[in-house]
Motif scaffolding. Structure first.
Motif, mmCIF file in Angstrom:
data_model
loop_
_atom_site.group_PDB
_atom_site.id
_atom_site.type_symbol
_atom_site.label_atom_id
_atom_site.label_comp_id
_atom_site.label_asym_id
_atom_site.label_seq_id
_atom_site.Cartn_x
_atom_site.Cartn_y
_atom_site.Cartn_z
ATOM 1 N N ASN A 208 0.711 -1.252 0.169
ATOM 2 C CA ASN A 208 -0.107 -0.068 -0.235
ATOM 3 C C ASN A 208 0.989 1.250 0.014
ATOM 4 O O ASN A 208 0.444 2.133 -0.630
ATOM 5 C CB ASN A 208 -0.894 -0.166 1.176
ATOM 6 N N LYS A 211 2.224 1.716 -3.453
ATOM 7 C CA LYS A 211 1.299 1.955 -4.290
ATOM 8 C C LYS A 211 0.719 3.218 -4.272
ATOM 9 O O LYS A 211 0.395 4.002 -5.133
ATOM 10 C CB LYS A 211 -0.056 0.853 -4.059
ATOM 11 N N GLY A 267 -6.900 -5.722 1.146
ATOM 12 C CA GLY A 267 -5.677 -5.624 1.955
ATOM 13 C C GLY A 267 -5.631 -5.323 3.183
ATOM 14 O O GLY A 267 -5.288 -6.099 4.075
#
Ligand SMILES: Nc1ncnc2c1ncn2[C@@H]1O[C@H](COP(=O)(O)OP(=O)(O)O)[C@@H](O)[C@H]1O
Ligand SMILES: [Mg+2]
Length: 308
Positions: A208, A211, A267
């Protein structure tokens, strides 16, 4: 007392007073007797009342027992429904993965013969769609495993240093591709956790961070607090507003607009579930424009004094 030498008037006066005193005493005795009787009566009424209330109480208790039995039954039914939902999800996800990997194999053959630019482009797009589908199915499979009561999540000694090394290998390429500075602060801490699930937790947090961070750095480190150690993932990304910090841990909750970044929205819900199963606290510190810091509290392995 009356005396012989007293005059008649005096005697009458004394007798009248004695008489009054006697009458008063009799009155008092009478009223005392009356109140005893009243008390007796009140007690009798109260006893009836107590008996009646006791009967009410017994009925209520019996009713409560019945409701409790019904509740236990309903709970058992709900638990069974939940278990069968998890079994179904597990079986369905597992069965979906097989034809999907077959399709990916066919696609890779197709890629070899699809030489036209349009064909190659289409093959690429289908490949991406397959990858997203696979990611989603794997996440669902993981969630149903984490929800399963039979899943063994026993804790053992996990070296954070070694975990960081594996994460560096996992994410080196992704960070480099985005021009991000991915750093791990060397740690000698040994914690009690599940090596597999702790790695999954950290992978979700680091992926994360990479990203959602457009530029800057992602820093992974460990900070000791008493007999615990916080595994921390810092980034210089857009940050998360206070009002969104709870809900991003829910399934399919995504903040970025559709199409901007790829993702399943699962996630962090995997992170939350895994942390719950392992009894690790998860915390998030962030404000918009100031990056984010996701943290997981891990107990230090006890026989390693001053492990950091
Ligand atoms: N480090 C981060 N910085 C900013 N936003 C984040 C970060 N991590 C998670 N988020 C937000 O939380 C949402 C949920 O994350 P997650 O459950 O991992 O799903 P996904 O990454 O598949 O979208 C993301 O879509 C994103 O909006
Ligand atoms: Mg994610």
């Amino acid at each position: 007392m009356l005396r012989d030498e007293d005059s008649l008037e005096r005697r009458i006066e004394k007798l009248t007073r004695i008489n009054e005193a006697l009458i008063e005493r009799i009155d008092r005795a009478d009223s005392a007797r009356g109140s005893t009787y009243m008390l007796f009566q009140t007690a009798a009424v109260l006893e009836q009342e107590v008996l009646a209330r006791n009967r009410d109480l017994e009925t209520a208790l019996a009713h409560l027992g019945e409701i409790n039995r019904e509740l236990a039954l309903a709970r058992e039914t709900a638990d069974e429904a939940n278990r069968s939902k998890s079994r179904f999800l597990r079986a369905a996800s597992h069965d979906l993965l097989q034809p999907l990997s077959a399709a990916k194999l066919f696609l890779s053959h197709l890629a070899e013969v699809a030489t036209e630019p349009l064909q190659a482009d289409l093959v690429g797009r289908i490949g991406n769609a397959f990858d997203s589908t696979e990611e989603l199915i794997k996440a669902l499979l993981e969630i149903s495993r984490l929800d399963s009561v039979r899943l063994d999540v026993a804790s053992e000694r996990v070296s954070l240093g070694r975990l960081f090394q594996k994460l560096a290998v996992d994410f080196h390429g992704a960070a480099e591709a985005k021009g991000l500075d991915l750093r791990f602060v060397i740690s000698s801490a040994t914690v009690m956790s599940s090596p597999v699930f702790l790695r999954r937790i950290a992978q979700n947090l680091v992926s994360n961070a990479i990203k959602y961070t457009a530029s800057g750095r992602v820093l992974v480190g460990a900070r000791r607090e008493g007999t615990d150690v916080w595994l921390e993932v810092h980034d210089t990304g857009p940050g998360i507003a206070e009002e969104d910090q709870e809900r991003i841990f829910n399934e399919f909750e995504r903040l970025s607009p559709e199409g901007e970044t790829q993702g399943t929205g699962l996630g962090l819900s995997i992170v939350r579930r895994a942390c719950l199963r392992l009894d690790h606290e998860v915390a998030l510190r962030s404000s918009p424009g100031k990056g984010a810091c996701f943290r997981v509290r891990l107990p230090l392995a006890l026989d390693v004094p001053g492990a950091l």
